[in-house]
Structure formats: structure tokens, C-alpha cells
Motif scaffolding. Structure first.
Motif, mmCIF file in Angstrom:
data_model
loop_
_atom_site.group_PDB
_atom_site.id
_atom_site.type_symbol
_atom_site.label_atom_id
_atom_site.label_comp_id
_atom_site.label_asym_id
_atom_site.label_seq_id
_atom_site.Cartn_x
_atom_site.Cartn_y
_atom_site.Cartn_z
ATOM 1 N N LEU A 162 -46.016 -42.701 14.933
ATOM 2 C CA LEU A 162 -46.338 -43.324 16.221
ATOM 3 C C LEU A 162 -45.372 -44.448 16.559
ATOM 4 C CD1 LEU A 162 -50.248 -43.649 16.307
ATOM 5 C CD2 LEU A 162 -48.815 -42.204 17.753
ATOM 6 N N GLU A 163 -45.161 -45.339 15.587
ATOM 7 C CA GLU A 163 -44.275 -46.485 15.816
ATOM 8 C C GLU A 163 -42.859 -46.019 16.118
ATOM 9 O OE1 GLU A 163 -45.054 -49.495 16.235
ATOM 10 O OE2 GLU A 163 -46.848 -50.018 15.084
ATOM 11 N N LEU A 164 -42.405 -44.999 15.399
ATOM 12 C CA LEU A 164 -41.040 -44.505 15.576
ATOM 13 C C LEU A 164 -40.855 -43.849 16.937
ATOM 14 C CD1 LEU A 164 -38.392 -44.327 14.021
ATOM 15 C CD2 LEU A 164 -39.141 -42.138 13.104
ATOM 16 N N GLY A 216 -38.246 -43.664 21.565
ATOM 17 C CA GLY A 216 -38.260 -42.687 22.661
ATOM 18 C C GLY A 216 -37.604 -41.373 22.302
ATOM 19 N N ILE A 217 -37.438 -41.088 21.013
ATOM 20 C CA ILE A 217 -36.758 -39.862 20.609
ATOM 21 C C ILE A 217 -37.646 -38.636 20.822
ATOM 22 C CG2 ILE A 217 -35.212 -40.955 18.952
ATOM 23 C CD1 ILE A 217 -37.101 -40.180 16.729
ATOM 24 N N ARG A 218 -37.018 -37.487 20.888
ATOM 25 C CA ARG A 218 -37.728 -36.217 21.055
ATOM 26 C C ARG A 218 -38.364 -35.795 19.727
ATOM 27 N NH1 ARG A 218 -32.563 -35.730 23.431
ATOM 28 N NH2 ARG A 218 -32.598 -35.410 25.701
ATOM 29 N N VAL A 219 -39.301 -34.853 19.803
ATOM 30 C CA VAL A 219 -39.976 -34.365 18.593
ATOM 31 C C VAL A 219 -38.979 -33.742 17.624
ATOM 32 C CG1 VAL A 219 -41.748 -32.820 17.712
ATOM 33 C CG2 VAL A 219 -42.042 -33.856 19.918
ATOM 34 N N SER A 220 -38.099 -32.888 18.148
ATOM 35 C CA SER A 220 -37.119 -32.227 17.285
ATOM 36 C C SER A 220 -36.215 -33.250 16.615
ATOM 37 C CB SER A 220 -36.285 -31.229 18.095
ATOM 38 O OG SER A 220 -35.652 -31.877 19.187
ATOM 39 N N GLU A 221 -35.861 -34.295 17.356
ATOM 40 C CA GLU A 221 -35.019 -35.357 16.802
ATOM 41 C C GLU A 221 -35.762 -36.126 15.716
ATOM 42 O OE1 GLU A 221 -32.475 -36.211 20.933
ATOM 43 O OE2 GLU A 221 -34.198 -37.463 20.421
ATOM 44 N N CYS A 222 -37.044 -36.338 15.932
ATOM 45 C CA CYS A 222 -37.860 -37.079 14.978
ATOM 46 C C CYS A 222 -37.986 -36.307 13.661
ATOM 47 C CB CYS A 222 -39.247 -37.334 15.570
ATOM 48 S SG CYS A 222 -40.244 -38.521 14.650
ATOM 49 N N CYS A 223 -38.203 -35.005 13.759
ATOM 50 C CA CYS A 223 -38.391 -34.180 12.555
ATOM 51 C C CYS A 223 -37.095 -33.963 11.788
ATOM 52 C CB CYS A 223 -39.007 -32.834 12.926
ATOM 53 S SG CYS A 223 -40.732 -32.960 13.451
ATOM 54 N N HIS A 225 -29.834 -37.340 15.868
ATOM 55 C CA HIS A 225 -29.047 -36.129 16.098
ATOM 56 C C HIS A 225 -29.651 -35.408 17.305
ATOM 57 C CE1 HIS A 225 -27.216 -36.966 12.246
ATOM 58 N NE2 HIS A 225 -28.422 -37.021 11.699
ATOM 59 N N GLY A 226 -29.038 -35.607 18.462
ATOM 60 C CA GLY A 226 -29.610 -35.134 19.720
ATOM 61 C C GLY A 226 -29.235 -33.712 20.073
ATOM 62 N N PRO A 262 -46.132 -35.247 22.407
ATOM 63 C CA PRO A 262 -45.060 -36.136 21.961
ATOM 64 C C PRO A 262 -44.260 -36.766 23.093
ATOM 65 C CG PRO A 262 -45.118 -34.169 20.625
ATOM 66 C CD PRO A 262 -46.097 -33.948 21.725
ATOM 67 N N HIS A 263 -44.042 -36.005 24.178
ATOM 68 C CA HIS A 263 -43.257 -36.548 25.283
ATOM 69 C C HIS A 263 -43.982 -37.691 25.989
ATOM 70 C CE1 HIS A 263 -39.656 -34.239 25.213
ATOM 71 N NE2 HIS A 263 -39.355 -34.499 26.461
ATOM 72 N N LYS A 264 -45.292 -37.773 25.820
ATOM 73 C CA LYS A 264 -46.031 -38.868 26.458
ATOM 74 C C LYS A 264 -45.615 -40.206 25.847
ATOM 75 C CE LYS A 264 -50.662 -39.919 28.193
ATOM 76 N NZ LYS A 264 -52.066 -39.489 28.272
ATOM 77 N N LEU A 265 -45.314 -40.199 24.555
ATOM 78 C CA LEU A 265 -44.816 -41.412 23.901
ATOM 79 C C LEU A 265 -43.391 -41.702 24.358
ATOM 80 C CD1 LEU A 265 -46.315 -40.711 20.384
ATOM 81 C CD2 LEU A 265 -46.861 -42.691 21.801
ATOM 82 N N ARG A 266 -42.614 -40.674 24.566
ATOM 83 C CA ARG A 266 -41.246 -40.840 25.089
ATOM 84 C C ARG A 266 -41.292 -41.403 26.508
ATOM 85 N NH1 ARG A 266 -35.897 -38.893 24.482
ATOM 86 N NH2 ARG A 266 -35.011 -37.737 26.236
ATOM 87 N N HIS A 267 -42.216 -40.871 27.312
ATOM 88 C CA HIS A 267 -42.397 -41.391 28.668
ATOM 89 C C HIS A 267 -42.847 -42.853 28.637
ATOM 90 C CE1 HIS A 267 -41.689 -37.434 29.989
ATOM 91 N NE2 HIS A 267 -42.916 -36.964 29.969
ATOM 92 N N SER A 268 -43.722 -43.179 27.702
ATOM 93 C CA SER A 268 -44.225 -44.555 27.587
ATOM 94 C C SER A 268 -43.084 -45.498 27.237
ATOM 95 C CB SER A 268 -45.316 -44.650 26.513
ATOM 96 O OG SER A 268 -46.379 -43.763 26.799
#
Length: 300
Positions: free
Chosen positions: A140-142, A147-154, A171-172, A245-251
């Protein structure tokens, strides 16, 4: 295996290796190709190269008769246009029958985001005395801090994190790397998870690798697994809203702009190639400003 199946597999490998698309995106492309191959079968078309513009128009009519949204139709057209570009590049086709097809305009929805009070509730739902809870708080914090994407996070590895400089190597899309800073809350959560929670999970399952996020068995957490984790966090909290996940990116983007960040900086942090992708957040911030004005101005 038929010729079309071989060509489809080559294209999916191209998306994975050369375009560096996430598995989630590749699955969408694959589904669009399967739908088109079914249509070809219905029309007695045996090879991709035999498809003509008139066939494409018939395919579009079928899609609209199925009452698909403009967004879904636009995505299928885009997928198939890219597929035929690949065929032309590999000299597996002599024309792109989708080249002249206009993509239906899609109404841009305003991105959903969490208010800061809602985020606080989400963070509190993670039990940080438990290894999995420590991992969940770190996720959550990350996501919110960067604002990274899910694929980037994993795809983050331990060596991608610089605790000293509080920066993350991301790695975008399209193999475009960028550095994103993170704050104190994310740093504390990551430090706790790496030294305590992750270490305990790895030792318990006798695992050894450098991927940051792991599942309860110690293996790398997948994008699907991460979405499941977020849904469970919401279930454990008192929030009624849905999470993706994008809702956190939007936030992340919305809160930065609300607090005075400039558009170009947010664009770079999000890894958007074009500023137009970032500009949708200005609509959200305008609504937020108007709401704040109406609530607090004495003569609103």
C-alpha cells in the motif's frame, strides 16, 4: 499446430520480449486475437493474410451488434492493428486491413481516487505484527508513495531500492526505466517488511531470490496475486468502496496536483509518454477545488 496458431504465438512472444508488456496486457491481446480467429472461421477465412477491409467492416458490425462498449471495440481494433503491423514487419502479410479503420472515440472517465482519510483506514487494516500484514502495508505504502503500475510493482527487485537516497528504480513500459522517490512512511514500511516479514516468509519456505514482493509460500507475487491482496485489505477495513491498483496510482497523481505539483513532474513520475495522459487529472483537481470552495467560502 496450425499456421495461425504459430503466428499468434510469435506475436505474443514479441509483445512479451520486445515490447515488455505485462502478462495482464498480453492476455487481452490474446483474447482479441482468439475472437477475431473465431470470426474468420465463421466467414470461412483460413489465413490472416486473406482478410480484407470488407471483412474488417463486417467484424466491426458484429462487435457493435454484440453491444460492446466503445472502449472494448477500440481496444480490439488497436490490438488487431498492432498484430497486422507485426505481420507486415515479419513479412507474413502484404497488407494491414485495419490500417484504414477509425477507432471510435472513447469517453474519458474521470479517474477514481481515495481521499486521504480513506487511505488512512486502509493502512490501519494491515496487521504489521504479522509477516503478511507487513508485506501488505509495504504494498500500500509503495503504490501510494510512487504511483507505479501493478506490473512495475511486481517486478521490483531488492537491488532496485536505494534506502539511502529513498529512490526506486522502476522498470516501466517498453523497457523505459525511471527513478521515483518515496517518502518516510514507505521507507519505514519497506524496511520493516524486508528485514522482518519477507525474511521470515523466505526462511519458513526455504526460498532464495531477490524479488521484493512474495506470496505466502515465498514465491514472487504475481499481478493477479497483488490484486487479490488489495481486495482482502479492503474487506478487512471498514471501507465500502472497491479498490483496484490504479486507484492508488490515481490517488498519487491527484494528491500531488492538489498540493501544488506541476503537471510535467507528475507526468515524469507516472512514466507517461505523453502529457495528454496526465492531463485528465486536472479535471479531478478542478472538481476538488470547486468542492472545497463551495464548502468553505463564506459567500459560495
Amino acid at each position: 499446430m496450425g499456421k495461425d496458431e504459430v503466428v499468434t504465438r510469435l506475436f505474443l512472444q514479441y509483445l512479451q520480449v520486445e515490447k515488455n508488456y505485462s502478462q495482464y496486457t498480453i492476455e487481452y491481446y490474446h483474447g482479441d486475437l482468439l475472437d477475431f480467429r473465431l470470426f474468420m472461421s465463421e466467414q470461412s477465412i483460413t489465413e490472416f493474410e486473406q482478410v480484407e477491409y470488407s471483412d474488417v467492416r463486417l467484424f466491426l458490425t458484429k462487435l457493435f451488434n454484440q453491444k460492446l462498449s466503445r472502449k472494448s471495440v477500440a481496444r480490439k481494433i488497436s490490438s488487431l492493428r498492432s498484430f497486422y503491423k507485426f505481420l507486415l514487419r515479419e513479412k507474413l502479410a502484404s497488407q494491414n486491413p485495419f490500417a484504414g479503420v477509425s477507432i471510435p472515440k472513447v469517453d474519458k472517465r474521470l479517474p477514481n481516487f481515495f481521499y486521504e482519510e480513506e487511505l488512512a483506514i486502509l493502512f490501519q487494516a494491515c496487521d504489521i505484527s504479522d509477516p503478511i500484514g507487513q508485506r501488505n502495508r509495504a504494498i500500500l505504502e509503495l503504490l501510494y508513495a510512487t504511483g507505479i503500475r501493478v506490473s512495475e510493482c511486481c517486478s521490483i527487485h531488492l537491488q532496485d531500492i536505494d534506502m539511502e537516497l529513498s529512490t526506486l528504480l522502476v522498470h516501466g513500459k517498453g523497457r523505459k526505466d525511471r527513478y521515483v522517490p518515496f517518502g518516510n512512511f514507505a521507507e519505514v514500511a519497506l524496511e520493516r517488511y524486508i528485514t522482518e516479514g519477507r525474511k521470515a516468509i523466505m526462511q519458513q519456505n526455504k526460498q532464495s531470490h531477490d524479488v521484493l514482493l512474495v506470496n505466502f509460500r515465498g514465491g514472487p507475487l504475481t499481478t493477479r496475486g497483488l490484486r487479490t491482496v488489495l481486495n482482502k485489505i479492503v474487506e478487512q477495513s471498514s471501507l465500502n468502496s472497491k479498490i483496484h491498483p490504479h486507484k492508488l496510482r490515481h490517488s498519487f497523481a491527484t494528491h500531488l496536483l492538489n498540493n501544488g505539483a506541476d503537471m510535467r513532474t507528475v507526468q515524469e513520475l507516472l512514466g507517461h509518454e505523453n502529457l495528454s495522459s496526465t492531463q485528465i487529472y486536472t479535471h479531478v483537481t478542478k472538481d476538488y477545488l470547486k468542492k472545497t470552495y463551495m464548502e468553505h467560502h463564506p459567500r459560495a
